[in-house]
Design an enzyme around this catalytic site. Structure first.
Site, PDB file in Angstrom:
ATOM      1  N   ASP A 152      -9.456  -9.987 -34.036  1.00 44.66           N
ATOM      2  CA  ASP A 152      -8.516 -11.289 -32.858  1.00 44.66           C
ATOM      3  C   ASP A 152      -7.269 -10.700 -32.945  1.00 44.66           C
ATOM      4  O   ASP A 152      -6.098 -10.315 -34.346  1.00 44.66           O
ATOM      5  CB  ASP A 152      -8.194 -12.596 -32.649  1.00 44.66           C
ATOM      6  CG  ASP A 152      -7.639 -13.234 -31.910  1.00 44.66           C
ATOM      7  OD1 ASP A 152      -8.379 -13.727 -30.824  1.00 44.66           O
ATOM      8  OD2 ASP A 152      -6.791 -14.266 -32.047  1.00 44.66           O
ATOM      9  N   GLU A 188      -8.477  -6.765 -29.667  1.00 45.95           N
ATOM     10  CA  GLU A 188      -8.211  -7.197 -29.147  1.00 45.95           C
ATOM     11  C   GLU A 188      -6.266  -6.905 -29.074  1.00 45.95           C
ATOM     12  O   GLU A 188      -6.528  -7.418 -29.910  1.00 45.95           O
ATOM     13  CB  GLU A 188      -8.254  -8.624 -29.135  1.00 45.95           C
ATOM     14  CG  GLU A 188      -7.849  -9.472 -27.586  1.00 45.95           C
ATOM     15  CD  GLU A 188      -6.737 -10.588 -28.048  1.00 45.95           C
ATOM     16  OE1 GLU A 188      -6.612 -11.295 -27.465  1.00 45.95           O
ATOM     17  OE2 GLU A 188      -6.129 -11.082 -29.455  1.00 45.95           O
TER      18      GLU A 188
END
Length: 741
Positions: A416, A469
């Site tokens: 993330d 990401e």
């Protein structure tokens, strides 16, 4: 000369600032005498019993605060002994002396941990059920380098931090103790006396399980009690990479995918999430039927706040208790693998919350985070940022990544917020960040961490997925570390997603002025190993659901979404779709509530659902759609310049050039009866898929039968086809190449 006690040491133990209470407590020999010391506050009477010899000794209360001693002539032949304790209430209990056991972690483990290279430190730190010299109990190890004192507390010692004080092992910053008699599911925390004499109660950073929120204590747990049945999947994974295989990911938030009635009268909604085992029985067959290859789960690590969706983690090694126990989660993954479904976990190494029981200011100082607020504070999220320059933090995080692959057999991690890790100034204004040592904005420590992370993961698990990401243009994210890359296997294509959704949200009348939004991505499509994502982030916070992003009336919304998903499946890159998008969830995702499964009783939603299922299965069965995703050899434009009609046409190819499909995407509600496109071969072409078919909710403008190309050059091709182009639709054609060599 009699036994001489260390009075200062005894006082330090009683007052709670001795960093090695084992030097005072337990059994110690001087000359021809042996002393046993115990510190058990509230004890009235203690008897020492040597079990092999049967000898017993009364202990003297040396200090009224609970310090007991006894001196025994000579050296006992067997040092295994117990305390028989009677407290002031008359309650009696027996216990082996925790201070009679050697350390349970080696100097070499500590060296690697302090060096930042211990990739399985979870096997040593945390709570581990062990049998030492025939005595069962639990060893505890925790890193708290600046603490004055660390104790293990729980129901077993009435949460009294004076009872089980730990020892610091050298200068490692690691505190350790073995407590006999503790068992699986005993709850515990660490009581930490900070350098400022504050007392903190902290959950174990390495705990394998924890109480169900809102409770916050850690639980003793044994993770080696599940029998796996996914041998075939794991062996196959060792042999094959995913780069030339279909990768179609269904992104899921476990708590809101599907819910069941909650009998609890205090339930906020009247419903509760399914358990891991219920999800194994319901979600897995659904995903398999729908033609997905992988499930990606929003974080399942323990977190205190439901509204963070799992992205603010306090228990990095503990699967959340919201949906069951660790064995249940293993069963879920096992069931996925037995059904040919991979499992990817969202993983959050960039930041952690400030909750008092978590990692924040763990020993009273910036232990896991940076001390300086411009480095250690994430202002957007109100969280702390990991200090990637600290070796022990790198050991913690890299081991955690290894842990999920090793213990839970997961197939990938989606890392993330990589953009926040790469740049010191990402989403910060001037004056809100500190340049690196060269004056630049790159976060050199985080970059080095990411490289070490990916090298470590691929050292042990060669064919798993490590997905970044990342919304920046940082180069070589998915290139190997040894050639200068970050070492990820895949990267989310955020640029494509933003352009594509902006384009699809426009009224079709304006799309011709923004045609570049659906063609620009091909300028960089092969610069990284991209995954095209339509994720959870795009259907919350007022952004509307995918279906509701589509302009126009009811019919046009569904037609637009079908056309969009057809283009999505044809565009080079692996695929990801968030739950609910496959049947046209009308409202935004709500993490507290189930998806609106009742919509499937409405014809247009049911037809969209069928469309996505059949489109996914087409993807799985057509090598042209997945074999050459990351090289321009797998793609050719036919026409990207028809801005007036907002139509694009292109070819997708597999490794064998005869594996070929032609896509034509019409992004306006206009039907074209005689639309000509260039064709690569003089042969028959068959329409194999059409999003406008009536069974999908369309107007049934189709190209029936086989269409032969004409000997008319067009679009820089030697031949051409004349087609019926339905409104707001994607059609897919296959050339007949059986007779071509």
């Amino acid at each position: 000369m009699g036994y001489v006690f260390d009075e200062n040491g005894i006082e330090a133990v009683i007052c709670g600032f001795h960093k090695n209470p084992h030097e005072i407590l337990g059994m110690h020999t001087q000359g021809d005498e042996t002393a046993i010391c115990a510190y058990i506050p509230n004890a009235k009477h203690i008897e020492v019993v040597f079990y092999k010899s049967g000898l017993s000794y009364e202990m003297d209360k040396k200090d009224d605060r609970g310090f007991f001693t006894v001196i025994i002539p000579g050296r006992p032949e067997n040092s295994m002994y117990k305390f028989k304790v009677t407290d002031h209430t008359g309650h009696r209990f027996e216990t082996y002396d925790p201070y009679s056991f050697l350390p349970t972690i080696s100097d070499y483990d500590l060296y690697l941990f302090n060096e930042g290279t211990h990739h399985r430190i979870y096997e040593k730190l945390g709570a581990h059920i062990r049998n030492i010299n025939g005595v069962s109990g639990v060893s505890f190890c925790v890193w708290a380098p600046e603490a004055k004192r660390v104790s293990v507390v729980g129901d077993f010692n009435q949460w009294d931090g004076r009872r089980h004080q730990m020892r610091m092992l050298g200068s490692s910053g690691v505190w350790e103790i073995f407590i006999p008699g503790l068992v699986k599911n005993d709850i515990y925390k660490y009581e930490i006396k900070t350098p400022f004499d504050e007392i903190y109660l902290k959950a174990d950073p390495y705990a394998f399980y924890a109480e169900k929120p809102p409770k916050t204590a850690s639980k003793v747990y044994d993770l080696h009690n599940y029998e796996w049945h996914d041998e075939q999947w794991m062996k196959q994974r060792e042999k094959e990479s995913t780069f030339d295989k279909p990768l179609n990911i269904y992104e899921v938030h476990l708590g809101s995918w599907m819910q069941q009635p909650d009998p609890d009268p205090e339930s906020e909604t009247g419903f509760k999430p399914l358990s891991y085992r219920q999800l194994a029985e319901k979600l897995v067959p659904y995903v398999k039927e729908m033609g997905y290859t992988h499930i990606e789960l929003l974080p399942v690590m323990e977190h205190p706040y439901d509204g963070s969706w799992g992205y603010q983690i306090t228990g990095y090694y503990a699967v959340t208790a919201r949906y069951g126990i660790p064995e249940d989660f293993k069963y879920f993954i096992d069931t996925c693998h037995q059904n040919g479904i991979g499992v990817i976990l969202d993983w959050v190494p960039v930041h952690f919350p400030k909750d008092g029981h978590g990692l924040a200011r763990f020993d009273g100082t910036a232990c896991y985070e940076h001390e300086h607020p411009l480095l250690g504070e994430h202002h957007q999220w109100g969280t702390h940022i990991f200090n990637f320059s600290r070796n022990e933090v790198r050991s913690f995080l890299i081991s955690n990544a290894i842990y999920w692959f090793d213990i839970f057999h997961v197939d990938g991690l989606r890392v993330d917020a990589v953009a926040f890790m790469l740049y010191l100034d990402y989403c910060r204004n001037d004056g809100e960040w500190i340049p690196n040592r060269y004056g630049g904005r790159e976060n050199l420590d985080a970059i080095e961490f990411l490289k070490q992370l990916n090298c470590a993961v691929y050292k042990y698990f060669p064919n798993v997925l490590m997905i970044a990401e990342d919304s920046t243009a940082w180069p070589m994210v998915t290139r190997p570390v040894h050639v200068g890359g970050l070492g990820f296997s895949h990267k989310w294509n955020m640029g494509w997603m933003n352009d594509f959704l902006r384009y699809m949200s426009m009224d079709p009348i304006y799309r011709k002025y923004h045609h570049n939004l659906i063609t620009f991505s091909f300028m960089y499509a092969w610069s990284e190993n991209f995954i095209l994502v339509l994720s959870h982030d795009e259907v919350v916070h007022g952004k509307c659901s995918l279906l509701n992003k589509m302009p126009g009336d009811y019919w046009q919304k569904f037609a637009g979404l079908r056309a969009a998903l057809g283009y999505f499946i044809g565009h080079p890159g692996k695929k990801l779709l968030f739950m609910g998008g496959e049947f046209g969830q009308f409202i935004e995702w709500k993490y507290k509530e189930s998806l609106d499964w009742h919509l499937l009783s409405y014809p247009m939603h049911e037809k969209l659902h069928r469309y996505v299922r059949e489109l996914n299965n087409l993807y799985l069965n057509e090598p042209a759609l997945y074999e050459v995703d990351f090289h321009y050899d797998g793609f050719e434009w036919i026409d990207c310049n028809d801005t007036e009609n907002s139509i694009v046409s292109f070819i997708r190819k597999g490794k064998d050039w005869r594996d070929m499909l032609i896509f034509v995407c019409n992004f306006t509600p206009v039907t074209h009866e005689n639309y000509r496109i260039g064709a690569p071969f003089y042969t028959y072409y068959e329409e194999v898929f059409n999003s406008d078919r009536e069974k999908y909710g369309g107007s049934n403008v189709i190209n029936a039968g086989k269409i032969h190309s004409e000997n008319i050059p067009y679009h820089h091709r030697p031949y051409s086809l004349v087609l019926r182009i339905p409104p707001l639709a994607t059609i897919i054609l296959r050339p007949d190449l059986k007779n071509f060599r």
